[in-house]
Design an enzyme around this catalytic site. Sequence first.
Site, PDB file in Angstrom:
ATOM      1  N   ASN A  10       0.876  -1.177   0.000  1.00 51.09           N
ATOM      2  CA  ASN A  10       0.000   0.000   0.000  1.00 51.09           C
ATOM      3  C   ASN A  10       0.909   1.221   0.000  1.00 51.09           C
ATOM      4  O   ASN A  10       1.539   1.524   1.020  1.00 51.09           O
ATOM      5  CB  ASN A  10      -0.889  -0.048   1.255  1.00 51.09           C
ATOM      6  CG  ASN A  10      -1.691   1.229   1.448  1.00 51.09           C
ATOM      7  OD1 ASN A  10      -1.737   2.086   0.564  1.00 51.09           O
ATOM      8  ND2 ASN A  10      -2.315   1.352   2.609  1.00 51.09           N
ATOM      9  N   LYS A  12       0.117   4.241  -0.151  1.00 46.19           N
ATOM     10  CA  LYS A  12      -0.489   5.435   0.483  1.00 46.19           C
ATOM     11  C   LYS A  12      -0.276   6.655  -0.420  1.00 46.19           C
ATOM     12  O   LYS A  12      -0.285   6.498  -1.644  1.00 46.19           O
ATOM     13  CB  LYS A  12       0.072   5.610   1.906  1.00 46.19           C
ATOM     14  CG  LYS A  12      -0.086   4.316   2.718  1.00 46.19           C
ATOM     15  CD  LYS A  12       0.154   4.459   4.194  1.00 46.19           C
ATOM     16  CE  LYS A  12      -0.058   3.103   4.869  1.00 46.19           C
ATOM     17  NZ  LYS A  12       0.064   3.169   6.320  1.00 46.19           N
ATOM     18  N   HIS A  93      -9.305   1.021   5.144  1.00 41.95           N
ATOM     19  CA  HIS A  93      -8.018   1.220   5.820  1.00 41.95           C
ATOM     20  C   HIS A  93      -8.221   2.134   7.032  1.00 41.95           C
ATOM     21  O   HIS A  93      -9.036   3.056   6.989  1.00 41.95           O
ATOM     22  CB  HIS A  93      -6.995   1.828   4.855  1.00 41.95           C
ATOM     23  CG  HIS A  93      -5.607   1.797   5.402  1.00 41.95           C
ATOM     24  ND1 HIS A  93      -5.166   2.727   6.317  1.00 41.95           N
ATOM     25  CD2 HIS A  93      -4.588   0.926   5.212  1.00 41.95           C
ATOM     26  CE1 HIS A  93      -3.922   2.422   6.651  1.00 41.95           C
ATOM     27  NE2 HIS A  93      -3.548   1.344   5.999  1.00 41.95           N
ATOM     28  N   GLU A  95      -6.596   4.515   8.109  1.00 41.66           N
ATOM     29  CA  GLU A  95      -6.410   5.948   7.833  1.00 41.66           C
ATOM     30  C   GLU A  95      -7.668   6.547   7.215  1.00 41.66           C
ATOM     31  O   GLU A  95      -7.997   7.706   7.463  1.00 41.66           O
ATOM     32  CB  GLU A  95      -5.174   6.137   6.940  1.00 41.66           C
ATOM     33  CG  GLU A  95      -3.889   5.898   7.745  1.00 41.66           C
ATOM     34  CD  GLU A  95      -2.712   5.347   6.964  1.00 41.66           C
ATOM     35  OE1 GLU A  95      -2.713   5.419   5.717  1.00 41.66           O
ATOM     36  OE2 GLU A  95      -1.784   4.816   7.612  1.00 41.66           O
ATOM     37  N   GLU A 164      -4.820  -4.959  10.678  1.00 45.20           N
ATOM     38  CA  GLU A 164      -3.791  -3.948  10.880  1.00 45.20           C
ATOM     39  C   GLU A 164      -4.057  -3.205  12.186  1.00 45.20           C
ATOM     40  O   GLU A 164      -4.870  -2.270  12.224  1.00 45.20           O
ATOM     41  CB  GLU A 164      -3.803  -2.937   9.725  1.00 45.20           C
ATOM     42  CG  GLU A 164      -3.571  -3.545   8.361  1.00 45.20           C
ATOM     43  CD  GLU A 164      -3.041  -2.514   7.366  1.00 45.20           C
ATOM     44  OE1 GLU A 164      -1.931  -2.724   6.867  1.00 45.20           O
ATOM     45  OE2 GLU A 164      -3.710  -1.500   7.124  1.00 45.20           O
ATOM     46  N   GLY A 170       3.107   2.172  10.822  1.00 44.51           N
ATOM     47  CA  GLY A 170       4.102   3.234  10.688  1.00 44.51           C
ATOM     48  C   GLY A 170       4.874   3.544  11.953  1.00 44.51           C
ATOM     49  O   GLY A 170       5.543   4.564  12.040  1.00 44.51           O
ATOM     50  N   SER A 209       3.869  -2.165  10.184  1.00 45.34           N
ATOM     51  CA  SER A 209       5.325  -2.218  10.399  1.00 45.34           C
ATOM     52  C   SER A 209       5.968  -3.530   9.955  1.00 45.34           C
ATOM     53  O   SER A 209       6.967  -3.958  10.541  1.00 45.34           O
ATOM     54  CB  SER A 209       5.666  -1.907  11.863  1.00 45.34           C
ATOM     55  OG  SER A 209       5.328  -0.560  12.167  1.00 45.34           O
TER      56      SER A 209
HETATM   57  P1  13P Z   1       3.371   0.366   7.541  1.00 44.52           P
HETATM   58  O1  13P Z   1       3.844  -0.934   6.911  1.00 44.52           O
HETATM   59  O2  13P Z   1       4.088   1.560   6.997  1.00 44.52           O
HETATM   60  O3  13P Z   1       3.336   0.283   9.021  1.00 44.52           O
HETATM   61  O4  13P Z   1       1.854   0.554   7.048  1.00 44.52           O
HETATM   62  C1  13P Z   1       0.984  -0.495   7.195  1.00 44.52           C
HETATM   63  C2  13P Z   1      -0.263  -0.165   6.470  1.00 44.52           C
HETATM   64  O5  13P Z   1      -1.019   0.693   6.879  1.00 44.52           O
HETATM   65  C3  13P Z   1      -0.528  -0.877   5.210  1.00 44.52           C
HETATM   66  O6  13P Z   1      -1.825  -0.654   4.776  1.00 44.52           O
END
Ligand code: 13P
Length: 252
Positions: A10, A12, A93, A95, A164, A170, A209
């Site tokens: 992803n 982002k 997601h 976010e 997640e 992150g 992560s």
């Molecule tokens: P990270 O791997 O950067 O922690 O992000 C995970 C994520 O949100 C994937 O959708």
Amino acid sequence: MALRPLIVGNWKMNGTRATLAEARAIDRAAARHPAVEVGLAPSFTLVMAMAEAAQDIAVGGQDCHVKPSGAFTGDVAAAQLADAGASFAIVGHSERRALHGESDALVQAKAEAALGEGLAVIVCVGETEAERDAGQAEAVVAGQLAGSLPTAEGAAARLAVAYEPVWAIGTGRVPSVDDVGAMHRAIRARLGAAYGEAGAAVRILYGGSVNAANAAELLAADEVSGALVGGASLTAESFSAIIAAAAQQQDG
Ligand code: 13P
């Protein structure tokens, strides 16, 4: 892992046309590991170019709208994603849930819209740190699944669930392998309740992560059938190592 592992990046809100070189290198890594299914979800601006460049990876959107068209400035319909060459969409997601106020019901409608346009769908769930500290993690995830899993006929065949934990995204922090396994077993049970036998074939991805150093351990946890990777999917170097870890697991 009994199911074919699925490793999805992803991106982002990262990436420009210059970054397509990384996607091409990731595509070559995927070709070297046919036992692993690999996907990349770039920003909408890159979906078409990436889909045209890709041979061995699936390209997907990070979101889609519930409606097929209309006066929804800034949104992108599942049909438009499919038209651009996408074969899957990520929905729900954390976010989007947190920063765009997306409810379970909206996530479910998005999943149905994506499936309706022939896309596969990855539904994301996960608890916050406060919820985990309060002992509510499994209940929160169960509630998200109950509210956001698609119910359309045949949905399970084109569905993956990504677990997640919000506090692991992150941050460089990951749950213990035991905690990942426990949550994935709980999700598997919910999938069985929702879809019957078909629920056994739904891949459950871990995300948060994941990197080249911890991928093997996380992928070996109970009922983990792949990973949804953010930061470490941005370069072919780190993402290819995660793909290779999944392939190795498959051999081993
Ligand atoms: P990270 O791997 O950067 O922690 O992000 C995970 C994520 O949100 C994937 O959708």
